[in-house]
Each structure stands twice: as structure tokens, then as C-alpha cells.
Scaffold this motif. Structure first.
Motif, short mmCIF file in Angstrom:
data_model
loop_
_atom_site.label_atom_id
_atom_site.label_comp_id
_atom_site.label_asym_id
_atom_site.label_seq_id
_atom_site.Cartn_x
_atom_site.Cartn_y
_atom_site.Cartn_z
N SER A 256 0.81 -1.22 0.00
CA SER A 256 0.00 0.00 0.00
C SER A 256 0.84 1.27 0.00
O SER A 256 0.31 2.34 -0.27
CB SER A 256 -0.95 0.00 1.20
OG SER A 256 -0.25 -0.24 2.37
N PHE A 257 2.13 1.18 0.31
CA PHE A 257 2.95 2.40 0.35
C PHE A 257 4.00 2.43 -0.76
O PHE A 257 5.05 3.05 -0.62
CB PHE A 257 3.63 2.54 1.72
CG PHE A 257 2.66 2.95 2.80
CD1 PHE A 257 2.32 4.28 2.98
CD2 PHE A 257 2.06 2.01 3.61
CE1 PHE A 257 1.41 4.66 3.96
CE2 PHE A 257 1.15 2.37 4.59
CZ PHE A 257 0.82 3.70 4.76
N GLU A 258 3.72 1.75 -1.87
CA GLU A 258 4.66 1.78 -2.99
C GLU A 258 4.45 3.08 -3.77
O GLU A 258 3.36 3.34 -4.28
CB GLU A 258 4.43 0.58 -3.92
CG GLU A 258 5.48 0.47 -5.01
CD GLU A 258 5.24 -0.70 -5.95
OE1 GLU A 258 4.37 -1.55 -5.67
OE2 GLU A 258 5.93 -0.74 -6.98
N PRO A 259 5.48 3.92 -3.87
CA PRO A 259 5.29 5.24 -4.48
C PRO A 259 4.74 5.17 -5.91
O PRO A 259 5.25 4.40 -6.74
CB PRO A 259 6.70 5.84 -4.49
CG PRO A 259 7.45 5.08 -3.48
CD PRO A 259 6.85 3.71 -3.46
N GLY A 260 3.72 5.96 -6.18
CA GLY A 260 3.19 6.08 -7.53
C GLY A 260 2.47 4.85 -8.05
O GLY A 260 2.12 4.81 -9.22
N ALA A 261 2.23 3.86 -7.19
CA ALA A 261 1.65 2.60 -7.67
C ALA A 261 0.18 2.50 -7.30
O ALA A 261 -0.32 3.27 -6.50
CB ALA A 261 2.41 1.43 -7.05
N HIS A 262 -0.51 1.55 -7.92
CA HIS A 262 -1.84 1.18 -7.43
C HIS A 262 -1.73 -0.18 -6.76
O HIS A 262 -0.69 -0.84 -6.85
CB HIS A 262 -2.86 1.19 -8.56
CG HIS A 262 -2.58 0.23 -9.68
ND1 HIS A 262 -2.76 -1.13 -9.58
CD2 HIS A 262 -2.09 0.44 -10.92
CE1 HIS A 262 -2.43 -1.71 -10.71
NE2 HIS A 262 -1.99 -0.78 -11.54
N THR A 263 -2.79 -0.60 -6.10
CA THR A 263 -2.68 -1.83 -5.31
C THR A 263 -3.49 -2.98 -5.91
O THR A 263 -3.74 -3.97 -5.24
CB THR A 263 -3.18 -1.57 -3.88
OG1 THR A 263 -4.52 -1.04 -3.95
CG2 THR A 263 -2.30 -0.57 -3.15
N PRO A 323 -2.52 6.08 -8.65
CA PRO A 323 -2.62 5.49 -7.31
C PRO A 323 -4.06 5.23 -6.87
O PRO A 323 -4.30 4.44 -5.97
CB PRO A 323 -1.94 6.53 -6.43
CG PRO A 323 -0.95 7.17 -7.32
CD PRO A 323 -1.63 7.25 -8.66
#
Lengths: 352, 134
Positions: A256-263, A323
Motif C-alpha cells: 500500500s505504500f509503494e510510491p506512484g503505484a496502485h494496489t 494510485p
């Protein structure tokens, strides 16, 4: 030694050194200002360039990336100086164009090209790792079709001046950006200093042309030919960036805290699986297509044109993920990409 | 063509048809409205709504309602993504970054309650502020 390392790197150790240097330069670009995990991402750079030439209008993703222009020019000079510059085309040019577009759209749904999937994984991103697994799955599926006779039409030699289109365009855009017109706008992209980015791009292009650095290509060669030399470069790239992230405290295992990513792991997997499958059929991921295009391959020029057009459409039509998650337009693009590539795989095989 | 070749053709066609059916379903029920937010600039009404939400977030924060504030900050950023763009003059600012990281540490460490509702909002803001393609 120098010749085996830089001019004709064919052994595992030389390709590992090249992969390691790629990783070090990519990590350094992030340290100097590029967005997280975007030291080298052909699809992100294409989206930025598409914005800078008016194919979309999102200021935050518009910048005439000197890295990308450097990649084209570096690969051109490397190919030309080693007499590997050969102008050819006609190997299913339309499939390259449309396939290139869908490969780019798949990257935008995942948020990053296969190289960025490695960079995101090296940063501890679970979605990045999931995308990487999807990429490997897509390549392995495509290898089944390659083994069974999938082949594009033979390329034919074409007049040499046609191949200058890409490097001349890159040079013109570079001149344009040096005089300020293509510089990042206020509120535009994050980026490393211009000259450093350009130098890095020239390195990526020249070293990429000589070492044939390609994530999907290394997976394909390992599965199809049991040739692990390029894979050594990919592993070295991952190892260097991982070591760099561990040393700088940038490694953070997380979803959930990966920069610029979606989950959305399902669509991260499916999108990069489509990219792996399609890129294997059209002989290269976005980075590799850029290198091939600069080396005189006009089918790759068609793929790059398709990718650039798709980069603009991705933003304009809301296909690219954010995101907030994957959009319905993005899901549709991935599914249509699968349908296209599977149809090509089914019908473009020679009887064994 | 060998039997394995016919099987592969069948597999490709089966998967291709499945992809087309799924695409048809997405096309039928999906939302394809191109969001104005995030394009050239956000629509004026969205920018105004974001400012209202920001005001409410500040109020919630001053009351000590971290979960409420995070939810409102998330809604504000969704309405006007430029608030989470470090290069934009409308950016929430380094002091917000510091507070957000402090809240995340508090939520993870149990110092701040309401983890279930607040952590997704905090992680959304974090992902939005760092990384991406631009």
C-alpha cells in the motif's frame, strides 16, 4: 578486455557488468531528481515526450525527456560505428504499430515498463513484483508459440536514408529542448538535471545497443534457447539497484505504500503479462524497440510510433492507471491487447 | 500442423475469445467518462470543491481527528491532484509531508487509533505524492 566489455559484450560477465552499470545509472538518476523507480522507464519517458509534443495536455507528465532522446542517439551512434546499422523493414509492420501501441497501454495500466517493474521490485514494491511475475508468465506463454513456429514475415533491406528518420527526429527535438522550448513546464515532471539525463540516455542507448539489454528478451532467451547470458545482465541490474536501495534506506517491502503505484495486483499481473506476451511476439519491450528503431529497423520505428500515439491516448482517454487504481478504460485496453496478440499467435504460425 | 500445434491454436483462440467476452462486459458496464481532473488543469468547480475539503480537513486536524482529516485530504487530492504534485504551486507542502509521515508512523505503531479506516487514506496520499511517471 575493453573490446570484450564495451564493443562486443557477449559473455555473461560482460553483460553482467553492463546490467550493473544500467542499474547504477538508473538509481543515480532517481537520486538526482527523477521520480521514484523511474531512473529508466521507456514507457514513462514516452508518455512525457508525448505530452511535450502536444499528444496530451497533462502538464505533470509533459517533458521532452533527454534520456529518451539520448537513448535513440546513443543507440544510433553505437550501431553506426560498429557497422551494425542496417535499414530493413516489412516484417508485419502493421502488427508492430498496433502491437507497440497495446504494449505501451499495458505498461501504463501497470504504471511502468518491464525495466520499471524491476526497479519497483528492487524498491520493495509488491505490485512491482506481481507485475514482474506476470511479465515472466506472458513471455513463457509466448515462447510456446515461438517454439511452434510463430514468425513474422521476413525483413527486407530498404534504402539507407529511411533509417535516419528516428535519429534525425531525436536530434531535432534535442536541439529544440536545448533552446528551452521543450523544457519542463512549471508543475511539470520531476527530473534530474538536463545534461546528466542526456549523458545517461546516451549511455543507455549505446550500452543497450551493444549489450542487447532487454528484460523480456533475456527471459525469452533463457526459456527458448537455454541461453542465460542476457539474464545475467538482468539479474545484475536488479542486484545493483536493490543494493543501492538497501544502502540508502529506499527499500521498503510494501503493497500500500509503494510510491506512484496502485494496489490492484490482478490487473498489475494481467497487464504486464500482456506486455510480456506481446513484446515477445513483436521482438522487444519499449526500450528494445527504441534501440532497434535507432539501429535502422523500420518495423521498430512503426512500433515506436504506435507507442507514442498510445502514450498520448493513454492520458487523453484515462487508460493509464493512477494510485487511485485501474480505470475501466485501462482494463478494456489490456483485454483487447490480449485478444489481438492471441489472434496473432494463433494465425501467424508456420506449419511445423 | 502437429497435435501440440493444434492444441496451441485452440488455446490461443479460447483465451482470445475469453478476453473479448471480458472486454465486451467491461465495455458494457464500465465507466468511460474521461475525468477532467488530472488533465491540463482540473475543472474550476473541482478546484473549488478541493479548497472547501481542504478547509474541512484543517478543521478536523485541529480537533485532533486524524482519521477524519485524512479522509478529507484524500477527497481534496482526488478532486484536484495538483495538491499532491510537489512541483505545483498548489502543493500541500513539506509541512504536510512531515505530518503525513508522522501520522503513518502513528497508525502503524498503534499510537493513533482508527487504523482500519485511516491507513488506506494515508497510503493513498503517500502513493500519490511520490513516484509515478512524471
Amino acid at each position: 578486455m575493453i573490446r570484450r566489455l564495451f564493443i562486443y559484450p557477449e559473455e555473461s560477465w560482460a553483460l553482467s557488468v553492463a546490467g550493473g552499470l544500467f542499474g547504477a545509472v538508473a538509481a543515480a538518476l532517481v537520486l538526482l531528481g527523477n521520480p521514484a523507480s523511474t531512473g529508466l522507464c521507456a514507457s514513462c519517458f514516452l508518455v512525457n515526450v508525448a505530452g511535450s509534443i502536444g499528444l496530451h495536455a497533462r502538464a505533470a507528465q509533459s517533458y521532452l525527456r533527454p534520456e529518451l532522446l539520448g537513448i535513440v542517439l546513443g543507440a544510433f551512434f553505437a550501431a553506426f560505428s560498429t557497422r551494425e546499422y542496417r535499414v530493413a523493414g516489412g516484417a508485419s509492420t502493421l502488427l508492430h504499430f498496433v502491437g507497440g501501441a497495446f504494449v505501451l497501454l499495458g505498461c501504463e495500466v501497470f504504471i511502468g515498463c518491464p525495466i520499471k517493474a524491476l526497479l519497483r521490485t528492487a524498491g520493495g514494491g509488491l505490485a512491482g513484483l506481481t507485475g514482474l511475475a506476470g511479465l515472466a508468465g506472458g513471455v513463457l506463454l509466448a515462447v510456446l508459440f515461438l517454439r511452434d513456429g510463430f514468425a513474422l514475415r521476413s525483413r527486407r533491406t530498404l534504402p539507407e536514408p529511411l533509417g535516419f528518420a528516428m535519429p534525425v527526429a531525436a536530434f531535432a527535438l534535442l536541439a529544440f529542448s536545448v533552446y528551452g522550448a521543450g523544457q519542463a513546464q512549471p508543475g511539470g515532471t520531476s527530473h534530474a538535471p538536463f545534461a546528466i539525463s542526456l549523458a545517461a540516455g546516451l549511455f543507455f542507448g549505446a550500452a543497450g545497443q551493444r549489450s542487447r539489454f532487454c528484460i523480456t528478451g533475456s527471459l525469452r532467451n533463457a526459456a527458448l534457447l537455454r541461453d542465460f547470458r542476457e539474464g545475467a545482465g538482468t539479474v545484475a541490474f536488479l542486484a545493483v539497484v536493490l543494493a543501492f536501495n538497501l544502502a540508502t534506506g529506499a527499500f521498503n517491502p510494501t503493497l500500500s505504500f509503494e510510491p506512484g503505484a496502485h494496489t490492484d495486483l490482478f490487473w498489475a499481473f494481467l497487464a504486464l503479462a500482456m506486455v510480456g506476451f506481446g513484446a515477445t511476439l513483436i521482438a522487444g519491450c519499449p526500450f528494445r524497440q527504441l534501440i532497434r528503431a535507432a539501429s535502422g529497423d523500420l518495423d521498430a520505428v512503426a512500433a515506436v510510433a504506435g507507442m507514442l500515439l498510445a502514450a498520448g491516448l493513454s492520458v487523453r482517454l484515462g487508460i493509464g492507471s493512477s494510485p487511485s487504481g485501474v480505470t475501466d478504460a485501462g482494463k478494456l485496453a489490456v483485454l483487447l491487447g490480449w485478444a489481438l496478440f492471441l489472434a496473432a499467435a494463433a494465425f501467424k504460425r508456420k506449419a511445423a | 500442423m502437429r497435435a501440440s500445434g493444434r492444441m496451441l491454436t485452440g488455446l490461443a483462440l479460447l483465451l482470445g475469445v475469453a478476453a473479448l467476452v471480458a472486454a465486451g462486459r467491461v465495455a458494457a458496464v464500465g465507466n468511460f467518462a474521461v475525468p477532467v481532473t488530472g488533465e491540463t488543469a482540473c475543472a474550476p468547480e473541482d478546484a473549488n470543491r478541493a479548497q472547501t475539503l481542504l478547509g474541512q480537513a484543517h478543521e478536523a486536524e485541529s480537533r485532533g481527528d486524524v482519521a477524519g482529516a485524512l479522509s478529507l485530504y484524500r477527497a481534496a487530492v482526488a478532486a484536484d491532484p495538483r495538491l499532491a504534485d510537489r512541483k505545483d504551486p498548489r502543493y500541500l507542502g513539506p509541512s504536510f509531508e512531515r505530518r503525513l509521515n508522522d501520522w503513518i508512523a502513528g497508525l502503524k505503531g498503534g499510537r493513533i487509533k482508527e487504523k482500519a479506516s485511516a491507513l488506506p487514506d494515508a497510503s493513498y496520499l503517500f502513493r500519490r505524492m511520490y513516484g509515478g511517471c512524471g
